[in-house]
Design an enzyme around this catalytic site. Structure first.
Site, PDB file in Angstrom:
ATOM      1  CG  ASN A  83      -5.497 -61.953  23.780  1.00  0.00           C
ATOM      2  OD1 ASN A  83      -6.375 -61.558  23.023  1.00  0.00           O
ATOM      3  ND2 ASN A  83      -4.737 -63.002  23.504  1.00  0.00           N
ATOM      4  CG  HIS A 113     -18.549 -51.844  46.709  1.00  0.00           C
ATOM      5  ND1 HIS A 113     -18.843 -50.569  46.278  1.00  0.00           N
ATOM      6  CD2 HIS A 113     -18.021 -52.483  45.638  1.00  0.00           C
ATOM      7  CE1 HIS A 113     -18.530 -50.459  45.003  1.00  0.00           C
ATOM      8  NE2 HIS A 113     -18.021 -51.602  44.590  1.00  0.00           N
ATOM      9  NE  ARG A 186     -10.658 -70.974  52.549  1.00  0.00           N
ATOM     10  CZ  ARG A 186     -10.629 -70.704  53.834  1.00  0.00           C
ATOM     11  NH1 ARG A 186     -11.610 -71.097  54.625  1.00  0.00           N
ATOM     12  NH2 ARG A 186      -9.617 -70.027  54.367  1.00  0.00           N
TER      13      ARG A 186
END
Length: 204
Positions: A83, A113, A186
């Protein structure tokens, strides 16, 4: 090794390499042209897909707009549907199987990175400005469905027949034949000097 060879092997490379920049510009141009086409311009769209992602099977469909970093580093099986707003950052190989079904805003991101800004910033090495980067390959096996706004990180394999719920951020391998959902983001720990990319010997 050339910078392109290093990039595909998941080693540290200079993303500003002129050869890589030219290949990216080519892919970005093709993406822009494709994104400006209409659904019923099938022949034009097929020609652009053939140029952008040469290694694809039959029945490849991108709703558009679409964005690939390179395209040539992605392999797609038969019967692929994406989509709108598919983004594929294929600095490392991306392998997509047969009969894949992607919702809107799916992102497949192989680049990585350094965690420290001193590793991410442009550096001068041997009197040359370089931007160091590395990546990990990504594989989605046959018959998977990724819901809208799914992000799949480099280094991940999603097993055949699995469904990834909308908004999920996939940071680890997913086994075959399961429903997987959620965002694992988290706080784990503080960043320290031990995170310096130069200490990761396996990447050089």
């Amino acid at each position: 090794m050339t910078n392109e060879e290093k990039m595909l092997a998941g080693k540290i490379y200079n993303s500003g390499d002129p050869n890589l920049q030219e290949k990216m510009r080519r892919a970005h141009r093709l993406c822009k042209i494709y994104s400006d086409t209409f659904d019923d311009e099938r022949a034009k769209r097929q020609d652009l897909i053939d140029k952008l992602v040469p290694e694809h099977g039959k029945n490849t469909f991108f709703q558009g707009p679409v964005f690939f970093d390179y395209g040539i580093n992605t392999k797609i099986g038969d019967n692929f549907y994406a989509n709108y707003n598919l983004t594929v950052l294929d600095t490392c190989p991306v392998v997509l199987g047969n009969n894949e079904f992607f919702g809107p805003n799916v992102t497949l991101a192989t680049p990585l990175h350094g965690l420290l800004y001193t590793d991410r910033n442009t550096q001068v090495i041997n009197s040359q400005e370089v931007t160091l980067e590395y990546g990990k390959p990504l594989t989605i096996e046959d018959n998977c469905w990724l819901g809208s706004n799914v992000v799949v990180n480099g280094g991940v394999t999603i097993g055949a027949g699995s469904v990834i719920g909308s908004g999920s951020v996939v940071t680890r391998d997913i086994p075959t034949g399961v429903l997987a959902v959620g965002n694992p983001c988290r706080v784990v720990r503080k960043l320290t000097l031990a995170d310096q990319i130069k200490l990761k010997k396996e990447l050089w």
